[in-house]
Design a protein around this motif. Structure first.
Motif, PDB file in Angstrom:
ATOM      1  N   VAL A   1       0.852  -1.203   0.000  1.00 28.54           N
ATOM      2  CA  VAL A   1       0.000   0.000   0.000  1.00 28.54           C
ATOM      3  C   VAL A   1       0.881   1.243   0.000  1.00 28.54           C
ATOM      4  O   VAL A   1       0.673   2.174  -0.793  1.00 28.54           O
ATOM      5  CB  VAL A   1      -0.945   0.007   1.232  1.00 28.54           C
TER       6      VAL A   1
ATOM      7  N   ILE B   1       1.105   4.196  -2.786  1.00 26.11           N
ATOM      8  CA  ILE B   1       0.864   5.614  -2.473  1.00 26.11           C
ATOM      9  C   ILE B   1       2.035   6.454  -2.989  1.00 26.11           C
ATOM     10  O   ILE B   1       1.851   7.509  -3.596  1.00 26.11           O
ATOM     11  CB  ILE B   1       0.662   5.814  -0.952  1.00 26.11           C
TER      12      ILE B   1
ATOM     13  N   ALA C   1      -8.607   3.545  -3.072  1.00 29.50           N
ATOM     14  CA  ALA C   1      -8.679   2.152  -2.605  1.00 29.50           C
ATOM     15  C   ALA C   1      -9.942   1.500  -3.159  1.00 29.50           C
ATOM     16  O   ALA C   1     -10.960   2.164  -3.390  1.00 29.50           O
ATOM     17  CB  ALA C   1      -8.698   2.116  -1.083  1.00 29.50           C
ATOM     18  N   ARG C   2      -9.850   0.192  -3.366  1.00 26.34           N
ATOM     19  CA  ARG C   2     -11.013  -0.575  -3.830  1.00 26.34           C
ATOM     20  C   ARG C   2     -11.111  -1.837  -2.989  1.00 26.34           C
ATOM     21  O   ARG C   2     -10.103  -2.506  -2.743  1.00 26.34           O
ATOM     22  CB  ARG C   2     -10.820  -0.930  -5.301  1.00 26.34           C
TER      23      ARG C   2
ATOM     24  N   THR D   1      -6.057   2.619  -9.209  1.00 28.50           N
ATOM     25  CA  THR D   1      -7.064   1.994  -8.345  1.00 28.50           C
ATOM     26  C   THR D   1      -6.370   0.845  -7.621  1.00 28.50           C
ATOM     27  O   THR D   1      -5.793  -0.039  -8.260  1.00 28.50           O
ATOM     28  CB  THR D   1      -8.261   1.488  -9.188  1.00 28.50           C
ATOM     29  N   LEU D   2      -6.411   0.895  -6.297  1.00 34.37           N
ATOM     30  CA  LEU D   2      -5.624  -0.033  -5.481  1.00 34.37           C
ATOM     31  C   LEU D   2      -6.533  -1.070  -4.832  1.00 34.37           C
ATOM     32  O   LEU D   2      -7.316  -0.741  -3.938  1.00 34.37           O
ATOM     33  CB  LEU D   2      -4.888   0.759  -4.392  1.00 34.37           C
TER      34      LEU D   2
ATOM     35  N   LEU E   1      -7.522  -3.971  -2.379  1.00 28.92           N
ATOM     36  CA  LEU E   1      -7.095  -4.471  -1.066  1.00 28.92           C
ATOM     37  C   LEU E   1      -7.496  -5.924  -0.854  1.00 28.92           C
ATOM     38  O   LEU E   1      -7.308  -6.480   0.224  1.00 28.92           O
ATOM     39  CB  LEU E   1      -7.736  -3.594   0.032  1.00 28.92           C
TER      40      LEU E   1
ATOM     41  N   GLY F   1     -12.872  -2.924   4.845  1.00 29.67           N
ATOM     42  CA  GLY F   1     -12.477  -1.558   4.451  1.00 29.67           C
ATOM     43  C   GLY F   1     -13.615  -0.842   3.735  1.00 29.67           C
ATOM     44  O   GLY F   1     -13.893   0.330   4.008  1.00 29.67           O
TER      45      GLY F   1
ATOM     46  N   THR G   1     -13.153   9.371   8.078  1.00 31.54           N
ATOM     47  CA  THR G   1     -12.851   8.094   7.402  1.00 31.54           C
ATOM     48  C   THR G   1     -14.062   7.154   7.414  1.00 31.54           C
ATOM     49  O   THR G   1     -14.283   6.425   6.443  1.00 31.54           O
ATOM     50  CB  THR G   1     -11.620   7.438   8.069  1.00 31.54           C
TER      51      THR G   1
ATOM     52  N   GLY H   1     -13.077   6.442   1.054  1.00 29.98           N
ATOM     53  CA  GLY H   1     -11.676   6.210   0.679  1.00 29.98           C
ATOM     54  C   GLY H   1     -10.885   7.474   0.424  1.00 29.98           C
ATOM     55  O   GLY H   1      -9.734   7.406  -0.029  1.00 29.98           O
TER      56      GLY H   1
ATOM     57  N   VAL I   1      -5.824   5.095   2.882  1.00 32.63           N
ATOM     58  CA  VAL I   1      -6.146   3.672   2.678  1.00 32.63           C
ATOM     59  C   VAL I   1      -6.248   2.996   4.048  1.00 32.63           C
ATOM     60  O   VAL I   1      -5.297   3.024   4.840  1.00 32.63           O
ATOM     61  CB  VAL I   1      -5.056   2.972   1.829  1.00 32.63           C
TER      62      VAL I   1
ATOM     63  N   PHE J   1      -5.765  11.229  -2.950  1.00 34.15           N
ATOM     64  CA  PHE J   1      -6.851  10.242  -2.976  1.00 34.15           C
ATOM     65  C   PHE J   1      -8.076  10.834  -3.677  1.00 34.15           C
ATOM     66  O   PHE J   1      -8.743  11.727  -3.142  1.00 34.15           O
ATOM     67  CB  PHE J   1      -7.186   9.789  -1.551  1.00 34.15           C
TER      68      PHE J   1
END
Ligand SMILES: Cc1cc2nc3c(=O)[nH]c(=O)nc-3n(C[C@H](O)[C@H](O)[C@H](O)COP(=O)(O)OP(=O)(O)OC[C@H]3O[C@@H](n4cnc5c(N)ncnc54)[C@H](O)[C@@H]3O)c2cc1C
Length: 464
Positions: A49, A53, A61-62, A78-79, A81, A131, A180, A185, A189, A454
């Motif tokens: 992660v 970044i 984040a996805r 697109t990250l 998790l 998440g 958060t 997101g 993250v 983000f």
């Protein structure tokens, strides 16, 4: 408990390359509208992660892509998790579970329900990540008593835009915690979270089904049933006149062991056998027209049997999960969901207007869900407020997208708001009217992410 990967159900998604880590993939939310090519990166743990970044100008984040529209899409980065999915710790005395953000709710249930624990809040699908549940601050059928998922989260470890990992909770970095939970997101993250499970005696639900002849009857029944742990209504949004808003109200309680029929008494916390069906192809768009939707709704209303029964948790909470890829019923163009909430005092008038407006537009929905929320929950951009929430699925079409601004205006005029996890089409001007906590949310973002690392397709559209 040692850190072990959860045995995750991973529905169709891009396969994992050994290297390189980033590649272009067409992505969408659950509704398949909108879609777009995104630079897709997968993270296995915090180091990945942090590397993502550092290495991407912008990122979002996805989780498992179960939000409907575009909050988990960013073309430049697109990250995922999903591979950060280890259970870290469980305290059987308090029910406190710590896990990585990519753990699926299904895995939490499969692992902990046989030991007598259940999630305190669950959305209508178990194929979501922890998440994603925090970032949308999801609600369940028990919001009137239990609040949102974030209300049961004890603390979050969050990776920020500058590469720091910070812990936030109600006592530490409180404003970051509030931004958060429900922050889609946009604050960073989520790496890990600690939250409380609740004890249950069995894996079964005692359900009561009641037929309500119109909206007023349904609302009276919801309000008289506030003591029930779970309440939800399926609403026939094709019914007109005196029958406008007729619905089936489902009430539920976790069944106690002594309530189970003899066959289930031997293993009261057994998991039900998994037998799901898959919709194998996209159903052509013309199949969903006002007549087919009307016929389906009328039939569903008539065949439901009022009364009490005992059923497993899967059939009570996740009826749609039993039909994998049910979104294909809406054809390749996809679907959009409209979910709004209206304050209690304005609900009767506002819901009546919304249902009339939808009927006048010649649009209908196979799936209409009505719920009564309790008070506002923690989270600057959290969706719930005390009042009624209505969720309707529509085929993604020009006609639908032309209707939505008219619905938005009704919702805003009645002091309500739209749910960001379902949104694919609202405007930044409406966003300002829907969310009074927006200025505070922006102030927190400005502090922790001044350069705007983000971002999602949704955050750009809404000017978040
Ligand atoms: C059939 C169905 C029923 C549903 N019923 C309900 C319901 O009853 N109640 C309800 O509240 N919702 C409901 N939802 C919506 C769903 O619960 C939310 O959209 C949830 O956020 C999806 O989780 P996900 O892991 O798939 O997240 P994604 O869809 O992948 O992402 C959703 C948001 O979370 C963010 N996010 C995901 N992971 C992280 C992370 N690790 N760190 C930071 N941000 C992250 C993303 O950036 C994005 O903004 C339903 C959805 C479906 C498909």
């Amino acid at each position: 408990m040692s850190a072990v990967p959860s045995a995750a159900h991973r529905p169709a998604g891009p396969a994992t390359p050994a290297a390189p880590k980033a590649r272009a993939v067409e992505l969408s939310g659950w509704g398949r509208y909108p879609r777009g090519e995104c630079v897709f990166v997968e993270a296995r743990g915090a180091d990945d992660v942090l590397a993502a970044i550092a290495g991407n100008e912008t990122l979002i984040a996805r989780g498992n892509g179960r939000s409907y529209g575009d909050p988990a899409l960013n073309s430049a980065g697109t990250l995922s998790l999903l591979k950060s999915n280890r259970f870290i710790d469980f305290d059987p005395a308090s029910g406190m579970l710590t896990c990585e953000a990519g753990v699926l709710l299904e895995d939490v249930i499969d692992t902990f329900l046989p030991r007598g624990w259940f999630p305190p809040v669950t959305p209508g699908t178990k194929f979501v990540t922890i998440g994603g549940m925090i970032a949308s601050n999801v609600h369940g059928k028990n919001h009137h008593l239990a609040g949102s998922f974030g209300d049961h989260v004890d603390r979050i470890d969050l990776a920020l835009a500058d590469g720091r990992i910070v812990r936030c909770s109600r006592e530490e970095n409180e404003s970051l915690f509030a931004a958060t939970c429900g922050g889609m997101g946009l604050t960073g993250v989520i790496l890990r979270a600690r939250f409380r499970l609740m004890p249950v005696e069995t894996s079964f639900i005692r359900r009561e089904t009641r037929r309500m002849r119109n909206l007023a009857a349904a609302m009276d029944a919801f309000e008289a049933a506030r003591d029930w742990t779970y309440s939800v209504a399926w609403i026939d949004c094709q019914a007109r006149g005196d029958a406008l808003g007729r619905s089936l109200l489902f009430l539920g309680e976790h069944a106690r062991a002594e309530e189970l029929p003899a066959a289930q008494c031997l293993s009261p916390r057994a998991l039900p056998r998994k037998h799901s069906r898959t919709v194998p192809v996209d159903v052509p768009g013309f199949v969903q027209n006002r007549w087919s939707i009307g016929a389906f709704n009328a039939l569903y209303y008539r065949v439901a049997r009022p009364g009490t029964d005992i059923l497993d948790y899967d059939r009570f909470f996740y009826p749609l999960d039993g039909i994998l890829e049910w979104r294909r019923l809406y054809g390749r163009a996809g679907l959009v969901q409209y979910q709004c909430v209206l304050p209690l005092a304005a609900s009767r008038a506002g819901l009546t207007l919304l249902l009339k407006r939808i009927g006048d537009a010649g649009l209908g929905s196979f799936l209409g869900v009505l719920k009564l929320f309790g008070g506002q929950t923690s989270g600057l951009l959290s969706f719930p407020m005390e009042g009624y929430t209505l969720a309707l699925d529509f085929p993604a079409s020009a006609k639908t997208l032309a209707l939505f601004p008219l619905l938005d205006a009704i919702v805003a005029d009645h002091g309500g708001r739209l749910y960001l996890a379902k949104d694919a089409a609202t405007s930044s001007a409406m966003m300002e009217r829907f969310y009074p906590g927006l200025a505070q949310f922006r102030a927190v973002r400005e502090r922790v992410d001044p350069a705007g690392k983000f971002v999602s397709r949704q955050s750009r559209r809404l000017g978040l």
